[in-house]
Design a protein around this motif. Structure first.
Motif, PDB file in Angstrom:
ATOM      1  N   ASN A 119       0.730  -1.189   0.011  1.00 42.90           N
ATOM      2  CA  ASN A 119      -0.001  -0.045   0.030  1.00 42.90           C
ATOM      3  C   ASN A 119       1.034   1.096   0.013  1.00 42.90           C
ATOM      4  N   SER A 120       2.301   1.038  -0.136  1.00 39.45           N
ATOM      5  CA  SER A 120       3.023   2.341  -0.292  1.00 39.45           C
ATOM      6  C   SER A 120       3.131   2.309  -1.920  1.00 39.45           C
ATOM      7  N   ARG A 121       3.182   3.746  -2.412  1.00 44.75           N
ATOM      8  CA  ARG A 121       3.425   3.562  -3.608  1.00 44.75           C
ATOM      9  C   ARG A 121       4.891   2.996  -4.257  1.00 44.75           C
ATOM     10  N   ASN A 122       5.979   3.381  -3.356  1.00 43.13           N
ATOM     11  CA  ASN A 122       6.998   2.829  -3.707  1.00 43.13           C
ATOM     12  C   ASN A 122       7.527   1.316  -3.268  1.00 43.13           C
ATOM     13  N   GLY A 123       6.533   0.625  -2.851  1.00 47.04           N
ATOM     14  CA  GLY A 123       6.603  -0.675  -2.197  1.00 47.04           C
ATOM     15  C   GLY A 123       7.454  -1.783  -2.864  1.00 47.04           C
ATOM     16  N   TYR A 124       7.178  -1.779  -4.135  1.00 47.94           N
ATOM     17  CA  TYR A 124       7.817  -2.924  -4.877  1.00 47.94           C
ATOM     18  C   TYR A 124       9.353  -2.545  -4.952  1.00 47.94           C
TER      19      TYR A 124
END
Length: 328
Positions: A119-124
């Motif tokens: 759920n964090s945009r930079n998670g990947y």
């Protein structure tokens, strides 16, 4: 810009990613190795939805410090494959797309065990950095709503210690968001502004400034290697960012040299306003590797006939190699 029709033996998954831009979805650390050994990462490639049933490909990719043993002036196919995976890893997470028009201040970090990566945009990207043993990670623009259309490109910067040819180096990775970037695409149509810069160039200038701050903050010296990657729009930004770093090295602004700056871009649009032909063709950009599929329209943006170019070398995947029979 140096051209040549070269057959690049990249996996079918890599070629498919280059041509149609399937989004990166997840990465898992499959190794308990120490930081100076290979790290095997599982990249799960999904279709354009976040539905788990739409999975198409699961691809293992290996991070190996041996990628950086040779000069950056030499094309490295294994590093190219890993670079493409990292560029797609910088995409917005599928789960966070539901917050398209909202600011998300919770940015995933390698050392934050409590963060929800999905759920964090930079998670990947943060998860990939963690799995490969990177740290000191910083992220820019991922908190912004996806309907932001300014000349910018979200990106991450992180580093790790590697041992190459018996010497310890700090490897710095710069990954430009290259998929699911929302309204950043609007900047693609900003071909020239009042400073005679494209939207790609404006974004790259900002990435370079963040990279420069990172180098100075961590006091990175001679034993530093830099790894830059991007795909599609991210490729144009990475291409120009690498050129900024190359020029800074040539001027002596950094203690590390050009042969330690590894830049790999894929489906790279023309983002450079070519009013100085000699500048584009300088040998200082020979460490920038642009992998391009012959029939892909994206690298033709903006057209060369309008005076737009890209820095570095071009490695062309001939269209015939997409027929399948030649891809052993």
């Amino acid at each position: 810009m140096k051209k040549g029709k070269v057959i690049i033996i990249i996996s079918m998954m890599t070629i498919v990613l280059s041509c149609i831009g399937i989004a990166f979805v997840n990465s898992t650390n499959l190794s308990n190795a120490n930081p100076n050994e290979q790290r095997r990462i599982e990249f799960k490639i999904y279709g354009p939805t976040s539905d788990k049933s739409s999975i198409r490909v699961t691809k293992d990719a290996v991070f190996d410090e041996a990628f950086f043993e040779k000069s950056s002036l030499e094309y490295n196919n294994e590093l190219a494959k890993m670079s493409l995976n990292m560029a797609i890893a910088a995409a917005t997470t599928a789960e966070s797309m539901q917050y398209y028009g909202k600011t998300l201040n919770k940015v995933a970090k390698v050392n934050n065990a409590n963060i929800d990566y999905s759920n964090s945009r930079n998670g990947y990207l943060a998860k990939a950095y963690k799995d490969m043993g990177f740290s000191n990670d910083v992220y820019y623009k991922y908190e912004k709503p996806l309907n932001d259309s300014t000349d910018t490109a979200a990106h991450g910067i992180a580093s790790k210690k590697i041992t190459v040819n018996g010497k310890e180096y700090t490897l710095v990775n710069v990954s430009i968001r290259s998929a699911s970037y929302g309204s950043e695409w609007v900047s693609n149509f900003n071909l020239k502004n009042e400073e005679n810069m494209s939207g790609f160039n404006s974004a790259a200038k900002e990435v370079y400034e963040h990279f420069d701050n990172y180098v100075r903050k961590h006091r990175l010296g001679k034993n530093t290697k830099v790894w830059i990657n991007g795909f599609s729009r991210g490729a144009a930004v990475a291409n120009i960012t690498a050129a900024y770093i190359d020029r800074a090295c040539a001027k002596g602004d950094y203690k590390f040299d050009l042969e330690n700056i590894y830049a790999y871009t894929f489906a790279t649009p023309n983002g450079v306003v070519d009013e100085q032909e000699k500048e584009i063709h300088k040998s200082i950009y020979d460490n920038i590797m642009n992998v391009i599929y012959e029939a892909d329209i994206v690298p033709a943006v903006a057209p060369e006939v309008w005076g737009f170019r890209r820095y570095g070398k071009e490695y062309i995947i001939p269209a015939i190699y997409m027929q399948g029979n030649n891809l052993d």
